[in-house]
Design a protein around this motif. Structure first.
Motif, PDB file in Angstrom:
ATOM      1  N   LEU A   9       5.833  -1.688 -16.249  1.00 53.83           N
ATOM      2  CA  LEU A   9       5.811  -0.722 -15.412  1.00 53.83           C
ATOM      3  C   LEU A   9       6.706  -0.998 -14.198  1.00 53.83           C
ATOM      4  CD1 LEU A   9       1.910   0.036 -14.718  1.00 53.83           C
ATOM      5  CD2 LEU A   9       3.393   1.480 -15.507  1.00 53.83           C
TER       6      LEU A   9
ATOM      7  N   LEU B  46      -3.412  -3.417  -6.294  1.00 52.58           N
ATOM      8  CA  LEU B  46      -3.663  -1.864  -6.546  1.00 52.58           C
ATOM      9  C   LEU B  46      -4.604  -1.542  -7.565  1.00 52.58           C
ATOM     10  CD1 LEU B  46      -0.485  -2.926  -5.815  1.00 52.58           C
ATOM     11  CD2 LEU B  46       0.276  -1.114  -6.922  1.00 52.58           C
TER      12      LEU B  46
ATOM     13  N   PHE C  43       1.578   3.992  -4.691  1.00 50.44           N
ATOM     14  CA  PHE C  43       2.728   3.869  -5.543  1.00 50.44           C
ATOM     15  C   PHE C  43       2.686   4.755  -6.555  1.00 50.44           C
ATOM     16  CE2 PHE C  43       4.456  -0.165  -3.705  1.00 50.44           C
ATOM     17  CZ  PHE C  43       2.837  -0.720  -3.062  1.00 50.44           C
TER      18      PHE C  43
ATOM     19  N   PHE D 279       7.617   0.050 -10.414  1.00 49.45           N
ATOM     20  CA  PHE D 279       6.854   0.867  -9.269  1.00 49.45           C
ATOM     21  C   PHE D 279       7.998   1.291  -8.110  1.00 49.45           C
ATOM     22  CE2 PHE D 279       2.273  -0.168 -10.170  1.00 49.45           C
ATOM     23  CZ  PHE D 279       2.455  -1.187 -10.880  1.00 49.45           C
ATOM     24  N   GLY D 280       7.639   2.349  -7.694  1.00 45.91           N
ATOM     25  CA  GLY D 280       8.223   2.787  -6.448  1.00 45.91           C
ATOM     26  C   GLY D 280       7.966   2.002  -5.209  1.00 45.91           C
ATOM     27  N   LYS D 281       8.600   2.196  -4.207  1.00 42.55           N
ATOM     28  CA  LYS D 281       8.621   1.335  -3.061  1.00 42.55           C
ATOM     29  C   LYS D 281       7.141   1.597  -2.142  1.00 42.55           C
ATOM     30  CE  LYS D 281      13.427   0.752  -2.056  1.00 42.55           C
ATOM     31  NZ  LYS D 281      13.792   1.239  -3.538  1.00 42.55           N
ATOM     32  N   GLY D 282       6.775   2.605  -2.491  1.00 48.22           N
ATOM     33  CA  GLY D 282       5.242   2.803  -1.703  1.00 48.22           C
ATOM     34  C   GLY D 282       5.370   3.880  -0.737  1.00 48.22           C
TER      35      GLY D 282
ATOM     36  N   ILE E 129      -1.633   2.539   0.909  1.00 51.98           N
ATOM     37  CA  ILE E 129      -0.310   2.819   0.487  1.00 51.98           C
ATOM     38  C   ILE E 129      -0.334   3.196  -1.036  1.00 51.98           C
ATOM     39  CG2 ILE E 129       2.007   1.628  -0.108  1.00 51.98           C
ATOM     40  CD1 ILE E 129       1.186  -0.356   1.828  1.00 51.98           C
TER      41      ILE E 129
ATOM     42  N   TYR F 260      -0.868   4.789  -8.091  1.00 53.61           N
ATOM     43  CA  TYR F 260      -2.013   3.590  -7.814  1.00 53.61           C
ATOM     44  C   TYR F 260      -1.828   3.686  -6.309  1.00 53.61           C
ATOM     45  CZ  TYR F 260      -1.454   1.024 -12.238  1.00 53.61           C
ATOM     46  OH  TYR F 260      -1.474   0.443 -13.496  1.00 53.61           O
TER      47      TYR F 260
ATOM     48  N   TYR G  11       2.300   7.221 -13.349  1.00 51.72           N
ATOM     49  CA  TYR G  11       1.030   6.839 -12.620  1.00 51.72           C
ATOM     50  C   TYR G  11       1.145   6.882 -11.220  1.00 51.72           C
ATOM     51  CZ  TYR G  11       0.421   4.287 -17.286  1.00 51.72           C
ATOM     52  OH  TYR G  11       0.612   3.975 -18.641  1.00 51.72           O
TER      53      TYR G  11
ATOM     54  N   GLN H  42      -3.231   1.086  -2.931  1.00 52.38           N
ATOM     55  CA  GLN H  42      -3.467  -0.151  -2.494  1.00 52.38           C
ATOM     56  C   GLN H  42      -3.983   0.003  -1.036  1.00 52.38           C
ATOM     57  OE1 GLN H  42       0.065  -2.496  -1.408  1.00 52.38           O
ATOM     58  NE2 GLN H  42      -1.225  -4.402  -1.843  1.00 52.38           N
TER      59      GLN H  42
END
Lengths: 109, 113
Positions: free
Chosen positions: A97, A43, A88, A99-102, A86, A35, A33, A37
């Motif tokens: 889920l 998000l 993600f 998530f990456g650090k963004g 941002i 996302y 995915y 923000q």
């Protein structure tokens, strides 16, 4: 466990394309995915890709998936000031889920 | 309107004073989750719940409790907050299934002094 890596910052001129990259480690992930923000907000799901696909296009968004390298990218065509946010990436596995650090994208008018 | 509602939006408290952040969703979702967002660390999952009375630890559960007595509510409890719990917290919900969109609340900015 899942471990999602992203670079941190990208600046882009309005009208140019922007590309955000992400690597993940869980090869069993079925969905990946992106996302978005916006400042002061939660998000919102932008788009997703099923793991048996290589590419998905959704208006100005193109998602590329390289399963061999566990690499996911998001390309935003004709980047606009409203795209400043941002971003993600996230992978879905084990009912969770990760998530990456963004990646902070700043669009310069 | 379909939404996930968190309260409060902003909270400043002191070390050791118990607090609860509420989360409610009006979409009849089975799955609910809490995340914390910290600079350079992205979102990390604290706890999640697959359904009423079913909760599981996420990646960073220490110092937190949750409960799921009703389907719509999933409060996050900090029994004895500490400064390292200063963070931006998000509640999220979705239906269970292979690819169900995760809906996020607007966030709760917590500062523990």
């Amino acid at each position: 466990g899942e471990d999602v890596e992203q670079s941190l910052f990208l600046s882009v001129r309005e009208g140019d394309s922007s590309v955000i990259n992400c690597t993940y480690t869980d090869s069993s992930s079925t969905y990946l995915y992106w996302y978005k923000q916006e400042p002061g907000a939660g998000l919102q799901l932008l788009t997703y890709i099923f793991s048996n696909m290589d590419m998905k296009q959704d208006q100005r968004l193109t998602v590329l998936l390289n399963k061999k390298d566990k690499h996911l990218s998001l390309r935003i065509a004709d980047t606009q000031t409203g795209d400043s946010a941002i971003y993600f990436c996230a992978e879905h596995g084990n009912n969770r889920l990760a998530f990456g650090k963004g990646n902070q994208v700043v669009v310069i008018p | 309107e379909a939404q996930v509602t968190q309260n409060p939006r902003y909270l400043i408290t002191v070390t050791g004073k118990k607090l609860t952040v509420t989360c409610s969703q009006n979409m009849n979702h089975e799955y609910m989750s809490w995340y914390r967002q910290d600079p350079g660390l992205g979102l990390r999952q604290i706890y999640y719940s697959m359904n009423v009375e079913v909760t599981d630890k996420g990646d960073v559960p220490e110092g937190y409790k949750v409960s799921r007595k009703e389907k719509r509510n999933f409060p996050l409890i900090l029994e004895s907050p500490s400064p390292n719990q200063t963070s931006l917290y998000f509640c999220a919900s979705r239906r269970t299934g292979g690819n169900e969109k995760l809906f996020f609340g607007s966030g709760t900015q917590l500062s523990v002094l």
